[in-house]
Design a protein around this motif. Structure first.
Motif, PDB file in Angstrom:
ATOM      1  N   THR A  38       0.834  -1.210   0.000  1.00 45.65           N
ATOM      2  CA  THR A  38       0.000   0.000   0.000  1.00 45.65           C
ATOM      3  C   THR A  38       0.864   1.253   0.000  1.00 45.65           C
ATOM      4  O   THR A  38       0.537   2.235  -0.663  1.00 45.65           O
ATOM      5  CB  THR A  38      -0.893  -0.005   1.248  1.00 45.65           C
ATOM      6  OG1 THR A  38      -1.391  -1.332   1.439  1.00 45.65           O
ATOM      7  CG2 THR A  38      -2.049   0.916   1.077  1.00 45.65           C
ATOM      8  N   TYR A  44       3.851   1.553  -1.329  1.00 43.94           N
ATOM      9  CA  TYR A  44       4.384   1.753  -2.676  1.00 43.94           C
ATOM     10  C   TYR A  44       3.341   2.421  -3.568  1.00 43.94           C
ATOM     11  O   TYR A  44       3.654   3.334  -4.341  1.00 43.94           O
ATOM     12  CB  TYR A  44       4.772   0.412  -3.306  1.00 43.94           C
ATOM     13  CG  TYR A  44       5.952  -0.269  -2.687  1.00 43.94           C
ATOM     14  CD1 TYR A  44       6.810   0.399  -1.846  1.00 43.94           C
ATOM     15  CD2 TYR A  44       6.224  -1.598  -2.969  1.00 43.94           C
ATOM     16  CE1 TYR A  44       7.877  -0.221  -1.279  1.00 43.94           C
ATOM     17  CE2 TYR A  44       7.297  -2.242  -2.413  1.00 43.94           C
ATOM     18  CZ  TYR A  44       8.123  -1.549  -1.569  1.00 43.94           C
ATOM     19  OH  TYR A  44       9.193  -2.168  -1.012  1.00 43.94           O
ATOM     20  N   PHE A  45       2.079   1.978  -3.424  1.00 48.10           N
ATOM     21  CA  PHE A  45       1.047   2.537  -4.302  1.00 48.10           C
ATOM     22  C   PHE A  45       0.746   3.987  -3.947  1.00 48.10           C
ATOM     23  O   PHE A  45       0.545   4.813  -4.850  1.00 48.10           O
ATOM     24  CB  PHE A  45      -0.223   1.687  -4.214  1.00 48.10           C
ATOM     25  CG  PHE A  45      -1.143   1.910  -5.348  1.00 48.10           C
ATOM     26  CD1 PHE A  45      -0.819   1.450  -6.621  1.00 48.10           C
ATOM     27  CD2 PHE A  45      -2.319   2.601  -5.186  1.00 48.10           C
ATOM     28  CE1 PHE A  45      -1.654   1.679  -7.672  1.00 48.10           C
ATOM     29  CE2 PHE A  45      -3.155   2.828  -6.240  1.00 48.10           C
ATOM     30  CZ  PHE A  45      -2.823   2.359  -7.492  1.00 48.10           C
ATOM     31  N   LEU A 100       3.366   6.039  -5.521  1.00 52.42           N
ATOM     32  CA  LEU A 100       3.092   6.225  -6.957  1.00 52.42           C
ATOM     33  C   LEU A 100       1.992   7.247  -7.187  1.00 52.42           C
ATOM     34  O   LEU A 100       2.037   7.993  -8.166  1.00 52.42           O
ATOM     35  CB  LEU A 100       2.685   4.901  -7.580  1.00 52.42           C
ATOM     36  CG  LEU A 100       3.833   4.074  -8.090  1.00 52.42           C
ATOM     37  CD1 LEU A 100       3.307   2.783  -8.641  1.00 52.42           C
ATOM     38  CD2 LEU A 100       4.526   4.819  -9.187  1.00 52.42           C
ATOM     39  N   LEU A 155      -0.497   4.055 -14.240  1.00 52.82           N
ATOM     40  CA  LEU A 155      -0.709   3.382 -12.954  1.00 52.82           C
ATOM     41  C   LEU A 155      -0.940   1.900 -13.135  1.00 52.82           C
ATOM     42  O   LEU A 155      -0.514   1.085 -12.312  1.00 52.82           O
ATOM     43  CB  LEU A 155      -1.897   4.005 -12.232  1.00 52.82           C
ATOM     44  CG  LEU A 155      -1.603   5.198 -11.353  1.00 52.82           C
ATOM     45  CD1 LEU A 155      -2.866   5.688 -10.704  1.00 52.82           C
ATOM     46  CD2 LEU A 155      -0.607   4.833 -10.302  1.00 52.82           C
ATOM     47  N   TRP A 179       1.368  -0.870 -11.427  1.00 54.52           N
ATOM     48  CA  TRP A 179       0.810  -1.866 -10.518  1.00 54.52           C
ATOM     49  C   TRP A 179       1.281  -3.262 -10.904  1.00 54.52           C
ATOM     50  O   TRP A 179       1.590  -4.092 -10.042  1.00 54.52           O
ATOM     51  CB  TRP A 179      -0.706  -1.765 -10.538  1.00 54.52           C
ATOM     52  CG  TRP A 179      -1.388  -2.771  -9.683  1.00 54.52           C
ATOM     53  CD1 TRP A 179      -2.084  -3.859 -10.090  1.00 54.52           C
ATOM     54  CD2 TRP A 179      -1.446  -2.777  -8.261  1.00 54.52           C
ATOM     55  NE1 TRP A 179      -2.562  -4.536  -9.015  1.00 54.52           N
ATOM     56  CE2 TRP A 179      -2.181  -3.893  -7.873  1.00 54.52           C
ATOM     57  CE3 TRP A 179      -0.921  -1.935  -7.268  1.00 54.52           C
ATOM     58  CZ2 TRP A 179      -2.425  -4.197  -6.540  1.00 54.52           C
ATOM     59  CZ3 TRP A 179      -1.165  -2.248  -5.953  1.00 54.52           C
ATOM     60  CH2 TRP A 179      -1.906  -3.369  -5.605  1.00 54.52           C
ATOM     61  N   LEU A 196       4.908  -3.502  -9.743  1.00 51.36           N
ATOM     62  CA  LEU A 196       5.144  -3.504  -8.293  1.00 51.36           C
ATOM     63  C   LEU A 196       5.065  -4.894  -7.699  1.00 51.36           C
ATOM     64  O   LEU A 196       5.629  -5.151  -6.644  1.00 51.36           O
ATOM     65  CB  LEU A 196       4.118  -2.610  -7.599  1.00 51.36           C
ATOM     66  CG  LEU A 196       4.410  -1.132  -7.528  1.00 51.36           C
ATOM     67  CD1 LEU A 196       3.333  -0.442  -6.731  1.00 51.36           C
ATOM     68  CD2 LEU A 196       5.732  -0.895  -6.873  1.00 51.36           C
ATOM     69  N   LYS A 197       4.344  -5.823  -8.365  1.00 55.29           N
ATOM     70  CA  LYS A 197       4.202  -7.167  -7.799  1.00 55.29           C
ATOM     71  C   LYS A 197       5.523  -7.915  -7.792  1.00 55.29           C
ATOM     72  O   LYS A 197       5.708  -8.849  -7.028  1.00 55.29           O
ATOM     73  CB  LYS A 197       3.176  -7.957  -8.614  1.00 55.29           C
ATOM     74  CG  LYS A 197       1.769  -7.497  -8.378  1.00 55.29           C
ATOM     75  CD  LYS A 197       0.822  -8.291  -9.234  1.00 55.29           C
ATOM     76  CE  LYS A 197      -0.586  -7.776  -9.068  1.00 55.29           C
ATOM     77  NZ  LYS A 197      -1.478  -8.401 -10.050  1.00 55.29           N
TER      78      LYS A 197
END
Lengths: 112, 146, 173
Positions: free
Chosen positions: A2, A4-5, A8, C96, C100, C103-104
């Motif tokens: 969370t 990291y998001f 961003l 985004l 996303w 990021l995984k």
């Protein structure tokens, strides 16, 4: 994850300012926000749960330090960011003297 | 020139500045010299040194600050800092490679330890501090002369 | 938990900095983002970065206020406002989505890989004599990076002095 998001999302706020705004100062502010988000992302990648700051103490043996490598890279990046911001501002001051405005759509002579 | 009421800010700001500007400069030098023992180092200490001169300029007007450090002196000092860092790096060739730590290490937790690292910190501190002050000086002077 | 609160505060301050009409308010709002970033560095156990970010933010605010004071202008909103906003937002949405997906693959928060750094942490004090490991990394193990930073700062000062110099003599006709 969370965190990291959220980081961003902060980057995207700066990106929106750079792409959408017409005022030159707003563009510089957006670039600054993108730079903050990038520095924070580097340091977030190096954090470790229950970590200590990477400084050796005198009479105890510390085993769980956080990662010092991203901190060393970001330390130079912060000062470079200040120098680059000052360079952009000097160019903006010259543009304001020549055209009398910060609006990038009014600067006709840059279109060639 | 310092007590001229025409330039700079009010009397309260000038008095407080006269008391604090030396302490700020001293704190910057402390941060630079203790960079290998505590948090800080050349970058943070250099910016604090630059901030002390900016503080002087904001309170007393630009003439007082220029009488301390002029623009030519600032750019010369910045070049000297960069050359000092590069020559420390080149001294490593005496031992065999670039940026080699050739000086004796000493015992940790002492002020005079860690070989070339305090010298590098001093060079970077001079370079960053005077460079940022030169940037600020250039921004102010050009705006006034137009 | 406090990191989440700080990051949400930073996002709100950034939105204010982008959207407010007055230029001086915008600059002060970006100062709020910078100081919150300084607190986040302290929570993440990086005291060197916190000191540097604090002083750099003060100097950056002084320079930005110096550039923007007395130079306000109202923002005009013309036609095609909807088209521009929608295209920008769709670009950010695509960005985004890919971020996303990327990021995984990263290691999770709080469990870094630290493949190279183990050697630095074990041998840092005995090889360099410096107690502060961050200083040992930037001035001994990875000093080329610092040399490049010095070059960039030098180039930036030269560029500013060249751009803002007094104009020379006029050309003879």
């Amino acid at each position: 994850m969370t965190l990291y998001f959220l980081c961003l999302m902060l980057f995207c706020v700066g990106l929106y300012g750079v792409l959408r705004k017409r005022n030159l100062v707003k563009i510089i502010v957006g670039l600054g926000i993108m730079e903050y988000a990038m520095n924070l992302f580097f340091v977030l990648l190096g954090y470790r749960f229950d970590g200590r700051a990477p400084i050796v103490a005198r009479d105890q043996n510390i085993l769980n330090m956080v990662d010092p490598l991203p901190q060393a890279l970001v330390l130079t990046s912060i000062v470079i960011g200040l120098a680059v911001t000052a360079l952009i501002i000097s160019i903006a001051i010259r543009i304001y003297e020549k055209y009398g405005t910060f609006d990038i759509t009014k600067i006709k002579k840059l279109k060639g | 020139m310092i007590d001229n009421p025409k330039t700079g800010m009010t009397l309260i700001v000038k008095t407080i500045t006269r008391l604090t500007v030396g302490l700020i400069l001293l704190f910057g030098i402390y941060i630079i010299l203790h960079g290998h023992l505590s948090p800080g180092g050349g970058f943070a200490g250099g910016v604090i040194v630059a901030l002390s001169f900016v503080h002087l300029m904001l309170a007393f007007g630009k003439d007082v600050a220029i009488s301390k450090v002029s623009k030519n002196l600032a750019s010369n000092l910045e070049s000297i800092g960069a050359l000092m860092f590069l020559s420390i790096a080149l001294l490593g060739f005496l031992g065999g490679s670039f940026f080699l730590n050739i000086l004796p290490k000493g015992t940790p937790f002492n002020l005079f330890s860690a070989g070339i690292i305090p010298l590098c910190n001093i060079a970077i501190g001079i370079k960053v501090g005077v460079g940022l002050f030169a940037i600020f000086l250039t921004l102010v002077i050009v705006e006034k002369s137009k | 938990m406090e990191l989440h609160i700080l990051l949400i505060f930073m996002i709100f301050a950034a939105i204010v900095a982008i959207e407010v009409k007055d230029l001086l308010s915008s600059v002060i709002a970006v100062g709020a983002v910078g100081f919150a970033l300084c607190l986040a560095f302290l929570i993440l156990k990086a005291p060197d970065l916190a000191i540097t970010q604090l002083v750099v933010e003060i100097l950056c605010l002084i320079i930005l206020i110096r550039a923007t004071i007395n130079k306000d202008l109202p923002l005009v909103i013309e036609g095609r406002w909807i088209f521009n906003t929608v295209s920008t937002l769709s670009f950010i949405a695509v960005f985004l989505l890919f971020a996303w997906l990327a990021l995984k693959e990263l290691p999770g928060f709080g469990e870094p890989i630290m493949a190279v750094v183990k050697k630095y942490l074990q041998e840092g004090v005995s090889k360099t004599g410096s107690v502060n490991i961050v200083t040992a990394v930037i001035l001994d193990f990875r000093a080329y990076d610092t040399l490049g930073e010095a070059t960039v700062l030098f180039t930036s000062v030269i560029g500013i002095m060249a751009i803002l110099r007094r104009p020379g003599r006029k050309k003879r006709e």
